[in-house]
Design an enzyme around this catalytic site. Structure first.
Site, PDB file in Angstrom:
ATOM      1  N   SER A 179      52.881 -23.184 134.562  1.00 38.57           N
ATOM      2  CA  SER A 179      52.042 -21.993 134.400  1.00 38.57           C
ATOM      3  C   SER A 179      50.859 -22.104 135.339  1.00 38.57           C
ATOM      4  CB  SER A 179      51.534 -21.883 132.959  1.00 38.57           C
ATOM      5  OG  SER A 179      50.573 -20.862 132.830  1.00 38.57           O
TER       6      SER A 179
ATOM      7  N   TYR B 141      47.676 -25.530 125.397  1.00 45.41           N
ATOM      8  CA  TYR B 141      48.601 -24.904 126.336  1.00 45.41           C
ATOM      9  C   TYR B 141      48.277 -25.308 127.777  1.00 45.41           C
ATOM     10  CZ  TYR B 141      51.344 -21.290 128.690  1.00 45.41           C
ATOM     11  OH  TYR B 141      52.235 -20.620 129.495  1.00 45.41           O
TER      12      TYR B 141
ATOM     13  N   LYS C 171      50.735 -27.547 130.279  1.00 43.55           N
ATOM     14  CA  LYS C 171      51.287 -27.026 131.520  1.00 43.55           C
ATOM     15  C   LYS C 171      50.839 -27.854 132.735  1.00 43.55           C
ATOM     16  CE  LYS C 171      53.801 -23.815 129.769  1.00 43.55           C
ATOM     17  NZ  LYS C 171      55.277 -23.933 129.811  1.00 43.55           N
TER      18      LYS C 171
END
Length: 257
Positions: free
Chosen positions: A150, A165, A169
């Site tokens: 990401s 998150y 990533k």
């Protein structure tokens, strides 16, 4: 020179795509079918995976299977890889697309909630890559593993609070590089794609956040799943045979400013 368009074909290639029952994963699956691949649609939601696999098989006349799997569970991942080999005989590619996110502030997030994101996004990516690599090595065939990272590996998303998150990533990008170096001797390539904000089923109700993301994106729009799928096709195909350890940013210019 060989017809360059043929290098993007996946005719005869077999594998699996995780998180392929909706969103970006579903768009990747359809792109791979159009390129000639046959594979397992792997998703934690078995019913949804069945529905998508049946629809694609009927639409394109291809042999697509569905498999329910929690990618953070080693036993389930091993069973999934075994089922794919039993079905298709080989694994030529693995697309590790599963990802989850939560928005708990750092001062109040429960340890188990923070860890769950790491378990799915990072550990799950490793487990699926490992399972695919084991088969590819045993086959003594070239292979391609493509992970979902990401732009959150490079920036911190705001106003949402997503420390787990972003951390997961960033780790996926470095995991990708590590695996690329380790597996190069087996002619297995490992790359990742880092999308920006993409309009999927998950974000359709986040109206306040969405406008802010669009305002900060140079292209002044969110991406679509179809905008992302081509990057996966490139990395899974012979068109990218000299690419390994690569991160492709597809973010409408968000990380350029």
């Amino acid at each position: 020179m060989q017809d360059i368009m043929q290098k993007f074909r996946l005719d005869g290639k077999k594998g699996f795509i995780t998180g392929a029952a909706q969103g970006i994963g579903k768009a990747i699956a359809e792109a791979f079918i159009q390129a000639g691949a046959e594979f397992a649609i792997v998703d934690v939601n078995q019913d949804k995976a069945n529905e998508v696999a049946q629809a694609f098989s009927k639409q394109y006349g291809c042999d697509i299977m569905a498999y329910g799997c929690d990618v953070s569970d080693p036993a389930q991942v091993d069973a999934m890889a075994k089922a794919v080999v039993e079905k298709y005989g080989v694994i030529d590619f693995a697309v590790n697309n599963v990802g989850i996110v939560n928005f708990y502030p750092v001062e109040s997030v429960k340890p188990e909630d923070w860890k769950r994101v790491i378990d799915v996004n990072l550990f799950g990516t490793f487990l699926c890559a490992q399972a695919a690599a084991k088969v590819m090595i045993a086959q003594n065939r070239p292979g391609s593993i493509v992970n979902m990272a990401s732009m959150s590996a490079r920036i911190i998303n705001t106003p949402q609070t997503t420390s787990s998150y972003c951390t997961s990533k960033a780790a996926v990008v470095h995991l990708t590089r590590s695996l690329a170096v380790e597996l190069a001797k087996y002619n297995i390539r490992v790359n990742c794609v880092s999308p920006g904000y993409v309009a999927t089923e998950v974000v359709t109700d986040w109206t306040d956040e969405v406008q802010g993301w669009i305002d900060r994106t140079p292209q002044k729009r969110m991406g679509t799943p179809e905008d992302i799928a081509g990057a996966y096709l490139y990395l899974a195909s012979e068109a990218s045979r000299y690419a390994t350890g690569t991160e492709l940013l597809i973010d409408g210019g968000y990380t350029a400013i």
